[in-house]
Write a protein that holds these residues in place. Structure first.
Motif, PDB file in Angstrom:
ATOM      1  N   PHE A   1       9.843  30.532  13.704  1.00 38.84           N
ATOM      2  CA  PHE A   1       8.654  30.277  13.833  1.00 38.84           C
ATOM      3  C   PHE A   1       7.215  30.435  14.494  1.00 38.84           C
ATOM      4  O   PHE A   1       7.796  29.079  15.611  1.00 38.84           O
ATOM      5  CB  PHE A   1       8.547  29.507  12.894  1.00 38.84           C
ATOM      6  CG  PHE A   1       9.701  28.954  11.412  1.00 38.84           C
ATOM      7  CD1 PHE A   1       9.063  29.431  10.250  1.00 38.84           C
ATOM      8  CD2 PHE A   1      10.631  28.507  11.484  1.00 38.84           C
ATOM      9  CE1 PHE A   1       9.878  29.091   9.196  1.00 38.84           C
ATOM     10  CE2 PHE A   1      11.854  28.367  10.565  1.00 38.84           C
ATOM     11  CZ  PHE A   1      11.219  28.641   9.241  1.00 38.84           C
ATOM     12  N   ALA A   2       6.708  30.497  14.167  1.00 40.68           N
ATOM     13  CA  ALA A   2       5.112  30.582  15.418  1.00 40.68           C
ATOM     14  C   ALA A   2       4.161  30.982  14.330  1.00 40.68           C
ATOM     15  O   ALA A   2       3.736  31.661  14.191  1.00 40.68           O
ATOM     16  CB  ALA A   2       5.503  31.264  16.209  1.00 40.68           C
TER      17      ALA A   2
ATOM     18  N   ALA B   1      -2.679  28.415  15.590  1.00 42.81           N
ATOM     19  CA  ALA B   1      -2.641  26.757  15.937  1.00 42.81           C
ATOM     20  C   ALA B   1      -1.785  26.321  17.048  1.00 42.81           C
ATOM     21  O   ALA B   1      -1.469  24.848  17.000  1.00 42.81           O
ATOM     22  CB  ALA B   1      -2.213  26.272  14.632  1.00 42.81           C
ATOM     23  N   GLY B   2      -0.810  27.409  17.977  1.00 42.53           N
ATOM     24  CA  GLY B   2      -0.228  27.081  18.781  1.00 42.53           C
ATOM     25  C   GLY B   2       1.221  26.066  18.175  1.00 42.53           C
ATOM     26  O   GLY B   2       1.707  24.932  18.702  1.00 42.53           O
ATOM     27  N   VAL B   3       1.437  26.185  17.158  1.00 41.24           N
ATOM     28  CA  VAL B   3       2.117  25.239  16.352  1.00 41.24           C
ATOM     29  C   VAL B   3       4.215  26.536  16.541  1.00 41.24           C
ATOM     30  O   VAL B   3       3.139  27.738  16.119  1.00 41.24           O
ATOM     31  CB  VAL B   3       2.729  24.623  14.953  1.00 41.24           C
ATOM     32  CG1 VAL B   3       3.099  24.262  14.753  1.00 41.24           C
ATOM     33  CG2 VAL B   3       0.947  24.003  15.420  1.00 41.24           C
ATOM     34  N   ILE B   4       5.254  26.076  16.772  1.00 38.93           N
ATOM     35  CA  ILE B   4       6.424  26.309  16.658  1.00 38.93           C
ATOM     36  C   ILE B   4       7.097  25.468  16.076  1.00 38.93           C
ATOM     37  O   ILE B   4       6.934  24.733  15.684  1.00 38.93           O
ATOM     38  CB  ILE B   4       6.615  27.051  18.200  1.00 38.93           C
ATOM     39  CG1 ILE B   4       6.544  25.945  18.723  1.00 38.93           C
ATOM     40  CG2 ILE B   4       5.887  27.823  18.829  1.00 38.93           C
ATOM     41  CD1 ILE B   4       7.937  26.384  20.498  1.00 38.93           C
ATOM     42  N   GLY B   5       8.319  26.939  15.600  1.00 36.78           N
ATOM     43  CA  GLY B   5       8.927  25.911  15.005  1.00 36.78           C
ATOM     44  C   GLY B   5      11.504  26.593  14.560  1.00 36.78           C
ATOM     45  O   GLY B   5       9.997  28.123  15.302  1.00 36.78           O
ATOM     46  N   ALA B   6      12.208  26.097  14.944  1.00 39.91           N
ATOM     47  CA  ALA B   6      13.127  26.726  14.554  1.00 39.91           C
ATOM     48  C   ALA B   6      13.964  26.045  14.014  1.00 39.91           C
ATOM     49  O   ALA B   6      14.016  24.323  13.913  1.00 39.91           O
ATOM     50  CB  ALA B   6      13.874  25.983  15.491  1.00 39.91           C
ATOM     51  N   ALA B   7      14.559  26.205  12.684  1.00 37.83           N
ATOM     52  CA  ALA B   7      15.509  26.130  11.497  1.00 37.83           C
ATOM     53  C   ALA B   7      16.962  26.632  11.888  1.00 37.83           C
ATOM     54  O   ALA B   7      16.823  27.844  12.283  1.00 37.83           O
ATOM     55  CB  ALA B   7      14.882  25.974  10.347  1.00 37.83           C
TER      56      ALA B   7
ATOM     57  N   ILE C   1       2.239  32.172   9.742  1.00 39.68           N
ATOM     58  CA  ILE C   1       2.775  32.019  10.397  1.00 39.68           C
ATOM     59  C   ILE C   1       3.889  32.941  10.673  1.00 39.68           C
ATOM     60  O   ILE C   1       4.050  33.970   9.626  1.00 39.68           O
ATOM     61  CB  ILE C   1       3.299  30.640   9.743  1.00 39.68           C
ATOM     62  CG1 ILE C   1       3.409  29.142   9.810  1.00 39.68           C
ATOM     63  CG2 ILE C   1       5.367  30.547  10.345  1.00 39.68           C
ATOM     64  CD1 ILE C   1       3.330  28.209   9.246  1.00 39.68           C
ATOM     65  N   VAL C   2       4.963  33.942  11.479  1.00 46.33           N
ATOM     66  CA  VAL C   2       5.518  34.810  12.076  1.00 46.33           C
ATOM     67  C   VAL C   2       6.278  34.113  12.113  1.00 46.33           C
ATOM     68  O   VAL C   2       7.002  33.355  12.296  1.00 46.33           O
ATOM     69  CB  VAL C   2       5.176  35.868  12.762  1.00 46.33           C
ATOM     70  CG1 VAL C   2       6.056  36.438  13.323  1.00 46.33           C
ATOM     71  CG2 VAL C   2       3.507  36.102  13.714  1.00 46.33           C
ATOM     72  N   ALA C   3       7.857  34.595  11.077  1.00 47.89           N
ATOM     73  CA  ALA C   3       9.066  34.285  10.699  1.00 47.89           C
ATOM     74  C   ALA C   3      10.224  34.927  11.585  1.00 47.89           C
ATOM     75  O   ALA C   3       9.965  36.217  10.782  1.00 47.89           O
ATOM     76  CB  ALA C   3       9.421  33.519   9.925  1.00 47.89           C
ATOM     77  N   ALA C   4      10.926  34.194  12.343  1.00 41.26           N
ATOM     78  CA  ALA C   4      12.362  35.875  12.780  1.00 41.26           C
ATOM     79  C   ALA C   4      13.527  34.857  12.012  1.00 41.26           C
ATOM     80  O   ALA C   4      13.926  34.397  12.519  1.00 41.26           O
ATOM     81  CB  ALA C   4      11.867  36.168  14.226  1.00 41.26           C
ATOM     82  N   ILE C   5      14.037  35.780  11.583  1.00 46.30           N
ATOM     83  CA  ILE C   5      15.906  35.491  11.295  1.00 46.30           C
ATOM     84  C   ILE C   5      16.398  36.410  12.063  1.00 46.30           C
ATOM     85  O   ILE C   5      16.448  37.654  12.450  1.00 46.30           O
ATOM     86  CB  ILE C   5      15.699  36.423   9.782  1.00 46.30           C
ATOM     87  CG1 ILE C   5      15.029  35.569   8.341  1.00 46.30           C
ATOM     88  CG2 ILE C   5      17.104  35.678   9.237  1.00 46.30           C
ATOM     89  CD1 ILE C   5      14.917  36.499   7.078  1.00 46.30           C
ATOM     90  N   GLY C   6      17.770  35.712  12.716  1.00 55.16           N
ATOM     91  CA  GLY C   6      18.840  36.291  14.130  1.00 55.16           C
ATOM     92  C   GLY C   6      19.599  36.745  13.417  1.00 55.16           C
ATOM     93  O   GLY C   6      20.004  36.622  11.838  1.00 55.16           O
ATOM     94  N   PRO C   7      20.723  37.024  14.465  1.00 55.12           N
ATOM     95  CA  PRO C   7      21.516  37.361  14.039  1.00 55.12           C
ATOM     96  C   PRO C   7      22.401  36.683  13.259  1.00 55.12           C
ATOM     97  O   PRO C   7      22.384  34.899  13.105  1.00 55.12           O
ATOM     98  CB  PRO C   7      22.802  37.234  14.955  1.00 55.12           C
ATOM     99  CG  PRO C   7      20.965  38.065  15.796  1.00 55.12           C
ATOM    100  CD  PRO C   7      19.981  36.547  15.948  1.00 55.12           C
TER     101      PRO C   7
END
Length: 259
Positions: free
Chosen positions: A120-121, A125-131, A160-166
């Motif tokens: 996530f980013a 706001a300069g905020v990121i996340g990972a789940a 927020i932009v979210a990217a779903i990986g493999p």
């Protein structure tokens, strides 16, 4: 797949954020051998710890980080999120399945082998996340909790932009009817993410459910990166594929960090 010493895949949506570095690494380009060949990131599944650590260092360096700046959680299939307001100690394990931060030069790493990694980013706001979202964490609210933690740091879900990986695809995620019954009892509208192929048992679309949860949390930009972990055992580690073939498997890593 990009041409690097340690191959990884990237989100076109996240690539548009200049202050960001990220990558979804697969099973190629590392030092591990045998069932863990070659880019296994886990030290808890039977691989030699020194090789897994070398793989972690290689992935961090590929994105321009030192190994000491790559932080990993002890993932437990929970809905718990850790907010990092100070630089964490890599020698201290913390139980959670997502993390968020505003700290620069800190890389957040998520391990998976069929479950869905999400990066996530919010650039403004300069905020990121990972789940880490397996079915249990997803149904219990890991995605909404991650977004809430980002909002607490100043993010806006619409930015927020979210990217779903493999991750494992619905075509390869056979679960059976009782799983569906139990799941729908927890998420009544979750039935739409199940299907029964002709002549087969019930299947569950985990990445589809994850995307639905992201959109329900107010995120408008959701990118999907990479292929099915089960369907491409040459490219990714898959716990389910390994189980079906009576072998072991490693874990791949998804990384995001601010410059």
């Amino acid at each position: 797949m990009t041409e690097h010493s340690t191959p990884f895949e990237r989100s076109t949506a996240l690539d548009g954020i200049a202050s960001l570095r990220h990558g979804f690494f697969g099973r190629q380009g590392g030092h591990s051998t045998g069932a863990f060949a070659s880019n296994n990131m886990s030290i808890a599944i039977g691989d030699e710890p020194r090789l897994a650590e070398a793989n972690r260092s290689g992935a961090a360096q590929e994105l321009g980080y030192l190994r000491q700046n790559l932080y990993l959680l002890r993932q437990t299939h929970s809905a718990d999120v850790r907010t990092l307001t100070d630089y964490p100690d890599n020698d201290i394990a913390f139980d959670a399945d997502a993390m968020v931060t505003k700290l620069p030069t800190l890389a957040l790493g998520i391990l998976t082998a069929d479950c869905t990694p999400i990066l996530f980013a919010d650039a403004e706001a300069g905020v990121i996340g990972a789940a880490h979202a397996g079915w249990r964490g997803a149904v219990d609210g890991i995605i909404g909790n991650t977004v809430d933690a980002m909002v607490a740091l100043g993010a806006d879900p619409k930015r927020i932009v979210a990217a779903i990986g493999p991750t494992i695809s619905g075509d390869n995620y056979e679960v059976g009817p009782q799983f569906m019954t139990d799941f729908v009892a927890l998420q009544p509208d979750g039935w739409r993410h199940f299907h029964v192929p002709e002549g087969k048992r019930t299947h569950f679309d985990l990445p589809g459910f994850v995307e639905a949860q992201l959109r329900a949390a107010g995120i408008e930009t959701v990118d999907r990166v990479g292929g099915c972990t089960y369907g491409h055992p040459d490219r990714y580690f898959s716990h389910r594929y390994a189980t079906h073939h009576a072998t072991k498997t490693g874990r791949q890593i998804a990384i995001i960090g601010l410059s």
